[in-house]
Design an enzyme around this catalytic site. Structure first.
Site: not given
Ligand code: CP
Length: 307
Positions: A51-52, A80, A101, A129
């Site tokens: 999603r993100t 590396k 991320r 998040h």
């Molecule tokens: N909600 C969320 O962060 O989903 P993903 O890990 O798929 O990005």
């Protein structure tokens, strides 16, 4: 130039404006279709995501911009041994804004020290998040029309669930919000969230181990997955993996206007029979993620004088 490393980087007024922008994007998509023409978003994902990452990429494309990046550390020079600092220093030469991320808590903050473009924390370890929280706030706004006077149940892995930590921090800024923390003792909200966020803000909370005991008082039920990847041993994960499964029977005493949320991915903590219940909003929530990320990209690029 501003980054988004934690939800509390934004004032309540800035969050209101961002929600209003997202609402306008939903109503008037064409108005925003070219505001990022010629601009690039880099998605640096050192951890898996559906999603993100994809909603960030869709968001930039719908604003007229382009995207580049990687979806796993193994396909970048991190494999590396390149540091986060060097990676970001390079990528900020190639892109106008970066969504990152990383499994290490604080990695996006470290990146922000070396970046010449805005950095967005797209999830750092078990810490935070913030773009999920903005997604959750847009969902709460669209479903409830307010952020105050709500009782929110948070259920599942409240220890490792970074979306839970971010949402508690965000909702503690509004009046008359009560929290019901539903988890096994071993997976309860970390002490620092209780002392530094809940106690400090004076918001009432209770901790229970069964969702059936509290279902009737909830306005929002925020389900979460047991975070397998953050356990030290597989045995520990297996002990908790089926701790909570929301099904239609457990919803019998729930309010008719309950909003059921989940950041997703779901493993088995919500039975698929719940998906057709009008109170289930987790797929709409995922769609809201694209709209709020469009609003966020626009806002950060404007603040940085980049558009
Ligand atoms: N909600 C969320 O962060 O989903 P993903 O890990 O798929 O990005």
């Amino acid at each position: 130039m501003r980054h988004l490393l934690d939800t509390t980087d934004l004032s309540l007024e800035e969050i209101d404006t961002m929600i209003a922008t997202a609402m306008d994007i939903i109503e008037n998509k064409d108005k925003y279709a070219h505001i990022c023409d010629g601009k690039k978003l880099a998605t640096l994902f050192f951890e898996p995501s559906t999603r993100t990452r994809l909603s960030f990429e869709a968001a930039m494309m719908e604003l007229g911009g382009n995207v580049l990046g990687f979806s796993e550390a193994a396909s970048s020079s991190a494999s590396k041994g390149e540091s986060v600092e060097d990676t970001v220093r390079m990528v900020s030469c190639y892109a106008d804004i970066i969504a990152m991320r990383h499994p290490l808590e604080g990695a996006p903050r470290v990146a922000s020290f070396k970046s010449s473009v805005p950095i967005i924390n797209a999830g750092d370890g078990g810490h935070s998040h913030p773009t999920q929280t903005l997604t959750d706030l847009l969902t709460i706004y669209r479903e409830k029309g307010r952020f105050d006077n709500l009782t929110i149940g948070l259920c599942g892995d409240l220890k490792f669930g970074r979306t839970v930590h971010s949402l508690i921090k965000a909702m503690c800024r509004y009046k008359n919000v009560k929290f019901v923390l539903i988890s096994p003792k071993e997976l309860s909200v970390p002490d620092y969230i209780k002392s530094d966020v809940l106690d400090k803000s004076g918001h009432p909370y209770e901790e229970v181990e069964k969702m059936e005991l509290v279902m009737d008082k909830l306005d929002i039920l925020y389900m979460t997955r047991i975070q397998r990847e953050r356990f030290f041993s597989e045995d520990e994960y297996l002990k908790h993996k089926d701790a909570f499964v929301l099904d239609l029977k457990k919803l019998e005493n729930a309010k008719s206007d309950l909003t059921i949320m989940h950041p997703l991915p779901r493993v088995n903590e919500i039975a698929t029979e719940v998906d057709d219940d009008p109170r289930a909003k987790y797929f709409v929530q995922a769609l809201n993620g694209k709209y709020i990320r469009m609003a966020l990209i626009k806002t950060l690029l404007e603040w940085g004088g980049i558009i």
